[in-house]
Design a protein around this motif. Sequence first.
Motif, PDB file in Angstrom:
ATOM      1  N   LEU A  58      -3.048   7.248  -0.454  1.00 41.94           N
ATOM      2  CA  LEU A  58      -3.028   6.139   0.493  1.00 41.94           C
ATOM      3  C   LEU A  58      -4.389   5.454   0.533  1.00 41.94           C
ATOM      4  N   LYS A  59      -5.439   6.247   0.541  1.00 40.94           N
ATOM      5  CA  LYS A  59      -6.805   5.712   0.541  1.00 40.94           C
ATOM      6  C   LYS A  59      -7.042   4.874  -0.709  1.00 40.94           C
ATOM      7  N   GLU A  60      -6.696   5.408  -1.872  1.00 41.54           N
ATOM      8  CA  GLU A  60      -6.916   4.700  -3.131  1.00 41.54           C
ATOM      9  C   GLU A  60      -6.173   3.369  -3.160  1.00 41.54           C
ATOM     10  N   ALA A  61      -4.924   3.372  -2.736  1.00 43.33           N
ATOM     11  CA  ALA A  61      -4.131   2.138  -2.730  1.00 43.33           C
ATOM     12  C   ALA A  61      -4.693   1.124  -1.737  1.00 43.33           C
ATOM     13  N   SER A  62      -5.199   1.603  -0.624  1.00 42.82           N
ATOM     14  CA  SER A  62      -5.767   0.714   0.397  1.00 42.82           C
ATOM     15  C   SER A  62      -7.089   0.116  -0.051  1.00 42.82           C
ATOM     16  N   ILE A 108       0.837  -1.203   0.000  1.00 45.32           N
ATOM     17  CA  ILE A 108       0.000   0.000   0.000  1.00 45.32           C
ATOM     18  C   ILE A 108       0.870   1.251   0.000  1.00 45.32           C
ATOM     19  N   VAL A 109       1.862   1.284   0.865  1.00 50.00           N
ATOM     20  CA  VAL A 109       2.756   2.443   0.961  1.00 50.00           C
ATOM     21  C   VAL A 109       3.512   2.648  -0.349  1.00 50.00           C
ATOM     22  N   LEU A 158      -1.719   4.972   7.684  1.00 49.42           N
ATOM     23  CA  LEU A 158      -2.433   3.728   7.397  1.00 49.42           C
ATOM     24  C   LEU A 158      -2.819   3.040   8.707  1.00 49.42           C
ATOM     25  N   ARG A 159      -1.902   3.029   9.669  1.00 46.99           N
ATOM     26  CA  ARG A 159      -2.230   2.451  10.975  1.00 46.99           C
ATOM     27  C   ARG A 159      -3.355   3.224  11.648  1.00 46.99           C
ATOM     28  N   LEU A 209       7.550   8.082   3.629  1.00 50.28           N
ATOM     29  CA  LEU A 209       7.093   6.691   3.615  1.00 50.28           C
ATOM     30  C   LEU A 209       6.723   6.237   5.030  1.00 50.28           C
ATOM     31  N   ARG A 210       7.509   6.664   6.001  1.00 46.16           N
ATOM     32  CA  ARG A 210       7.195   6.348   7.398  1.00 46.16           C
ATOM     33  C   ARG A 210       5.837   6.924   7.768  1.00 46.16           C
ATOM     34  N   ASP A 211       5.588   8.176   7.350  1.00 46.09           N
ATOM     35  CA  ASP A 211       4.307   8.818   7.652  1.00 46.09           C
ATOM     36  C   ASP A 211       3.144   8.119   6.963  1.00 46.09           C
ATOM     37  N   PHE A 212       3.363   7.629   5.737  1.00 45.39           N
ATOM     38  CA  PHE A 212       2.323   6.858   5.054  1.00 45.39           C
ATOM     39  C   PHE A 212       1.913   5.665   5.914  1.00 45.39           C
TER      40      PHE A 212
END
Length: 161
Positions: A133-137, A50-51, A89-90, A82-85
């Motif tokens: 992030l939403k779209e990938a998830s 996802i990220v 997500l969490r 990337l860490r923030d992504f």
Amino acid sequence: MSVVSQVILKADDELRYPTNGELTSLTQFFQTGQQRVRIATTLAENEKKIVEQASKRLWQKRPDFISPGGNAYGQRQRAQCLRDFGWYLRLATYGVLAGDKEPIEKIGIIGAREMYNALGVPMPGMAESIVCLKEASLALLSQEDATAAAPYFDYIIQAMS
């Protein structure tokens, strides 16, 4: 705080038993438990994918972010993005599990705007990154699960807007 904790604490604060309406909300919460766990499991097991997909989309939409002078220019800055992504997500996953947006607000949104503003990170760019992030998830979820998960991402997007 889960719906169960909220109902119990509210009833206790008012020195009463939970109302029929509160008990109905608990029933609904329990009925959606398997779905919420399924969504959270899918997102957690696919965090790296996802990220990667979300960041790839963001860099394609906004190459200025990774160009010289951009907030994600350089290895260190990109790694922080990337860490923030993963962190966001969490947060969305915590909301899904709780069936409530409160964990997102308490754990991650309060102060995030101020922190990013202090670092000179453009808030519209943050909102755009959460959209990616939403779209990938959601692409990894069934339509029904995506519909259930989307509001948690939307809450973060709204907070970043």
